[in-house]
Design a protein around this motif. Structure first.
Motif, PDB file in Angstrom:
ATOM      1  N   LYS A 169      96.448  45.712  88.373  1.00 26.01           N
ATOM      2  CA  LYS A 169      96.791  46.857  87.527  1.00 26.01           C
ATOM      3  C   LYS A 169      96.381  46.633  86.076  1.00 26.01           C
ATOM      4  O   LYS A 169      96.115  47.587  85.345  1.00 26.01           O
ATOM      5  CB  LYS A 169      98.293  47.123  87.607  1.00 26.01           C
ATOM      6  CG  LYS A 169      98.756  47.669  88.955  1.00 26.01           C
ATOM      7  CD  LYS A 169     100.259  47.866  88.982  1.00 26.01           C
ATOM      8  CE  LYS A 169     100.721  48.399  90.332  1.00 26.01           C
ATOM      9  NZ  LYS A 169     102.206  48.552  90.390  1.00 26.01           N
ATOM     10  N   ARG A 170      96.341  45.385  85.658  1.00 21.73           N
ATOM     11  CA  ARG A 170      95.940  45.053  84.283  1.00 21.73           C
ATOM     12  C   ARG A 170      94.423  44.891  84.153  1.00 21.73           C
ATOM     13  O   ARG A 170      93.919  44.624  83.065  1.00 21.73           O
ATOM     14  CB  ARG A 170      96.655  43.787  83.828  1.00 21.73           C
ATOM     15  CG  ARG A 170      98.127  44.021  83.497  1.00 21.73           C
ATOM     16  CD  ARG A 170      98.942  42.738  83.578  1.00 21.73           C
ATOM     17  NE  ARG A 170     100.313  42.965  83.136  1.00 21.73           N
ATOM     18  CZ  ARG A 170     101.240  43.602  83.845  1.00 21.73           C
ATOM     19  NH1 ARG A 170     100.919  44.073  85.046  1.00 21.73           N
ATOM     20  NH2 ARG A 170     102.466  43.765  83.385  1.00 21.73           N
ATOM     21  N   TRP A 197      98.178  41.718  88.503  1.00 28.91           N
ATOM     22  CA  TRP A 197      96.993  41.469  87.679  1.00 28.91           C
ATOM     23  C   TRP A 197      95.901  42.497  87.932  1.00 28.91           C
ATOM     24  O   TRP A 197      95.090  42.787  87.048  1.00 28.91           O
ATOM     25  CB  TRP A 197      96.473  40.054  87.933  1.00 28.91           C
ATOM     26  CG  TRP A 197      97.473  39.003  87.579  1.00 28.91           C
ATOM     27  CD1 TRP A 197      98.114  38.144  88.427  1.00 28.91           C
ATOM     28  CD2 TRP A 197      97.981  38.705  86.275  1.00 28.91           C
ATOM     29  NE1 TRP A 197      98.984  37.333  87.746  1.00 28.91           N
ATOM     30  CE2 TRP A 197      98.919  37.648  86.412  1.00 28.91           C
ATOM     31  CE3 TRP A 197      97.748  39.226  85.001  1.00 28.91           C
ATOM     32  CZ2 TRP A 197      99.606  37.120  85.329  1.00 28.91           C
ATOM     33  CZ3 TRP A 197      98.437  38.691  83.910  1.00 28.91           C
ATOM     34  CH2 TRP A 197      99.348  37.652  84.088  1.00 28.91           C
ATOM     35  N   GLU A 205     100.570  36.300  80.655  1.00 27.49           N
ATOM     36  CA  GLU A 205     100.359  37.540  79.896  1.00 27.49           C
ATOM     37  C   GLU A 205      99.641  37.230  78.577  1.00 27.49           C
ATOM     38  O   GLU A 205      99.939  36.229  77.927  1.00 27.49           O
ATOM     39  CB  GLU A 205     101.696  38.221  79.603  1.00 27.49           C
ATOM     40  CG  GLU A 205     102.480  38.616  80.850  1.00 27.49           C
ATOM     41  CD  GLU A 205     101.829  39.748  81.614  1.00 27.49           C
ATOM     42  OE1 GLU A 205     100.882  40.369  81.082  1.00 27.49           O
ATOM     43  OE2 GLU A 205     102.250  40.009  82.758  1.00 27.49           O
ATOM     44  N   GLY A 225      92.151  40.478  79.811  1.00 29.13           N
ATOM     45  CA  GLY A 225      93.374  41.086  80.313  1.00 29.13           C
ATOM     46  C   GLY A 225      94.473  40.101  80.633  1.00 29.13           C
ATOM     47  O   GLY A 225      95.574  40.496  81.022  1.00 29.13           O
TER      48      GLY A 225
END
Length: 277
Positions: free
Chosen positions: A227-228, A225, A155, A143
């Motif tokens: 949420k990801r 992070w 990212e 992720g």
């Protein structure tokens, strides 16, 4: 125990095909699972958590045996392949215990601090063990990716699921020395991508290992992070490109792994057909 189970089940399977012993339900399941490139349930019962298909699972198992055999033959390595441990928490506790004995500090007051070591750094000699703590490697970010230039989480690139994490230095420190103002993401580490386990008799999860604090960029916070779903995994479930490996090389490697598995099946099937004739 796992190695003995694998050897004995395969030996009994060949005997069952030859008609020397009864083909039990468990042995028939082993035959079918091997044919389908899956890990037999008989092996899974005494094995470590893994979602790999049989070919990759066997390669990983051999890698684990080689890692431990080198440790036995040549002593403790300077860096430790974290996915190679069956019970990882015991290794981590042992590292804290060594530090506690060295400095005569109660182990209950110790925690780990974490330092990611860039791949191109020259300050830290990874061919020698650190004075305190240990170096670990073999983890993959899911992720997100690690930015070696900025030394922060970054990212991920499109269509790329996992990124290999550089070596990490686990540094034992007292809880009173923990800097609570550090801008870090508390990244959980799991043994498989399923991220779910059961509570074992030791009080530890069968999947969750620990949480490692990774530095974040100033514009990001923990929620970004979370949420990801960012986490670190021990070797990923699917086959991925190795360092400096092209897709063509990957295909050749997969074909070789399939050839090894096919040879095993040919041996079993040959035993079976010879008994029929």
């Amino acid at each position: 125990k796992l190695l003995k189970t694998i050897i004995s089940s395969l030996e009994n399977l060949i005997k069952a095909i030859e008609g020397l012993i009864v083909m039990s339900v468990e042995l028939e399941e082993v035959f079918n699972k091997v044919f389908d490139n899956q890990v037999p349930m008989l092996w899974q019962k005494v094995a470590y958590p893994s979602l790999k298909p049989l070919g990759s699972w066997i390669n990983n198992f051999v890698h684990r045996l080689e890692f431990l055999q080198k440790w036995i033959d040549h002593g403790a390595p300077p860096t430790f392949w974290l996915p190679g441990f069956f019970f990882t928490q015991s290794f981590l506790t042992g590292t804290l215990q060594n530090y506690a004995r060295k400095y005569k500090i109660p182990i209950d007051t110790l925690v780990f601090d974490y330092q990611v070591i860039p791949n191109d750094q020259q300050e830290i000699d990874l061919t020698r063990p650190p004075s305190d703590g240990c170096y670990i490697y073999g983890l993959y970010l899911d992720g997100a990716k690690w930015n070696d230039n900025e030394m922060v989480l970054d990212e991920p690139e499109p269509k790329k699921l996992n990124y290999e994490v550089p070596h990490i230095w686990l540094i034992p420190i007292e809880q009173s020395e923990v800097d609570k103002n550090k801008h870090v993401y508390e990244c959980p580490v799991y043994k498989t991508a399923r991220r779910a386990g059961t509570l074992s008799t030791t009080g530890h999860s069968t999947n969750y290992v620990l949480s490692i604090n990774l530095p974040m960029a100033n514009q990001h916070d923990q929620a970004h992070w979370i949420k990801r779903g960012v986490a670190m995994l021990t070797p990923v479930s699917y086959t991925h490109l190795r360092a400096h490996e092209t897709p063509e090389h990957l295909v050749c490697r997969l074909l070789l792994e399939k050839k090894k598995r096919t040879i095993l099946l040919i041996v079993i099937c040959t035993q079976y057909t010879s008994t029929q004739t």
